[in-house]
Design a protein around this motif. Sequence first.
Motif, mmCIF file in Angstrom:
data_model
loop_
_atom_site.group_PDB
_atom_site.id
_atom_site.type_symbol
_atom_site.label_atom_id
_atom_site.label_comp_id
_atom_site.label_asym_id
_atom_site.label_seq_id
_atom_site.Cartn_x
_atom_site.Cartn_y
_atom_site.Cartn_z
ATOM 1 N N PRO A 66 -46.439 36.078 -98.356
ATOM 2 C CA PRO A 66 -46.614 36.037 -99.770
ATOM 3 C C PRO A 66 -47.197 36.826 -100.680
ATOM 4 O O PRO A 66 -47.323 37.091 -101.877
ATOM 5 C CB PRO A 66 -47.152 34.637 -99.965
ATOM 6 C CG PRO A 66 -48.019 34.779 -98.772
ATOM 7 C CD PRO A 66 -47.125 35.376 -97.580
ATOM 8 N N ARG A 67 -47.632 38.003 -99.700
ATOM 9 C CA ARG A 67 -48.694 39.118 -100.651
ATOM 10 C C ARG A 67 -47.596 39.916 -101.310
ATOM 11 O O ARG A 67 -46.480 40.454 -100.794
ATOM 12 C CB ARG A 67 -49.441 39.884 -99.599
ATOM 13 C CG ARG A 67 -50.568 39.165 -98.687
ATOM 14 C CD ARG A 67 -51.230 39.963 -97.729
ATOM 15 N NE ARG A 67 -50.043 40.237 -96.590
ATOM 16 C CZ ARG A 67 -50.495 41.043 -95.710
ATOM 17 N NH1 ARG A 67 -51.600 41.691 -95.903
ATOM 18 N NH2 ARG A 67 -49.529 41.276 -94.689
ATOM 19 N N PRO A 68 -47.950 40.370 -102.554
ATOM 20 C CA PRO A 68 -47.249 41.443 -103.140
ATOM 21 C C PRO A 68 -46.990 42.522 -102.334
ATOM 22 O O PRO A 68 -47.735 43.290 -101.748
ATOM 23 C CB PRO A 68 -47.882 41.600 -104.498
ATOM 24 C CG PRO A 68 -48.919 40.557 -104.591
ATOM 25 C CD PRO A 68 -49.092 40.001 -103.116
ATOM 26 N N GLY A 69 -45.663 42.971 -102.507
ATOM 27 C CA GLY A 69 -45.262 44.039 -101.718
ATOM 28 C C GLY A 69 -44.975 44.147 -100.297
ATOM 29 O O GLY A 69 -45.000 45.042 -99.403
ATOM 30 N N HIS A 70 -45.180 42.970 -99.648
ATOM 31 C CA HIS A 70 -45.127 42.631 -98.047
ATOM 32 C C HIS A 70 -44.017 41.661 -98.040
ATOM 33 O O HIS A 70 -43.667 40.949 -98.793
ATOM 34 C CB HIS A 70 -46.427 41.978 -97.822
ATOM 35 C CG HIS A 70 -47.536 43.014 -97.660
ATOM 36 N ND1 HIS A 70 -48.353 43.273 -98.488
ATOM 37 C CD2 HIS A 70 -48.069 43.591 -96.406
ATOM 38 C CE1 HIS A 70 -49.266 44.185 -98.238
ATOM 39 N NE2 HIS A 70 -49.049 44.587 -97.070
ATOM 40 N N SER A 71 -43.533 41.896 -96.789
ATOM 41 C CA SER A 71 -42.355 40.750 -96.464
ATOM 42 C C SER A 71 -42.102 41.079 -94.938
ATOM 43 O O SER A 71 -42.530 41.949 -94.324
ATOM 44 C CB SER A 71 -40.899 41.319 -96.917
ATOM 45 O OG SER A 71 -39.689 40.698 -96.677
ATOM 46 N N ASN A 72 -41.686 39.879 -94.267
ATOM 47 C CA ASN A 72 -41.558 39.831 -92.967
ATOM 48 C C ASN A 72 -40.138 40.411 -92.486
ATOM 49 O O ASN A 72 -40.016 40.351 -91.414
ATOM 50 C CB ASN A 72 -41.958 38.522 -92.317
ATOM 51 C CG ASN A 72 -40.987 37.461 -92.651
ATOM 52 O OD1 ASN A 72 -40.472 37.240 -93.693
ATOM 53 N ND2 ASN A 72 -41.096 36.463 -91.705
#
Length: 105
Positions: free
Chosen positions: A95-101
């Motif tokens: 859920p962090r901005p700029g992060h994705s799994n």
Amino acid sequence: MEYNVYLLATDPKNPCRDVIHSRDTGLKIRVYCLDTDKMEPDANEIQLFGYAHNKLYAFETIDITAEDALDVVGAIQWYAEYINYPEMEILPEDPRPGHSNDIAS
């Protein structure tokens, strides 16, 4: 109804580096505190996320098999109870901005 039993391996040098083990299957899940730990997602593993006690946790399977995939959420729910945060919402993406799994091909 049958319940899985989970065990926890802890790192005495890093309280955020736990590994959840299923007693009855081969399921293993590494726990990361993303506030302090860096995680490089493995494209062959399942990653899930959750907030507890104002920390973002990441959960990544270790050598996952198809038979164990259905137990991942149950193991994370067990861990949430273990850390006294049973209301943890399990999230499918970071859920962090700029992060994705999402793993680049």
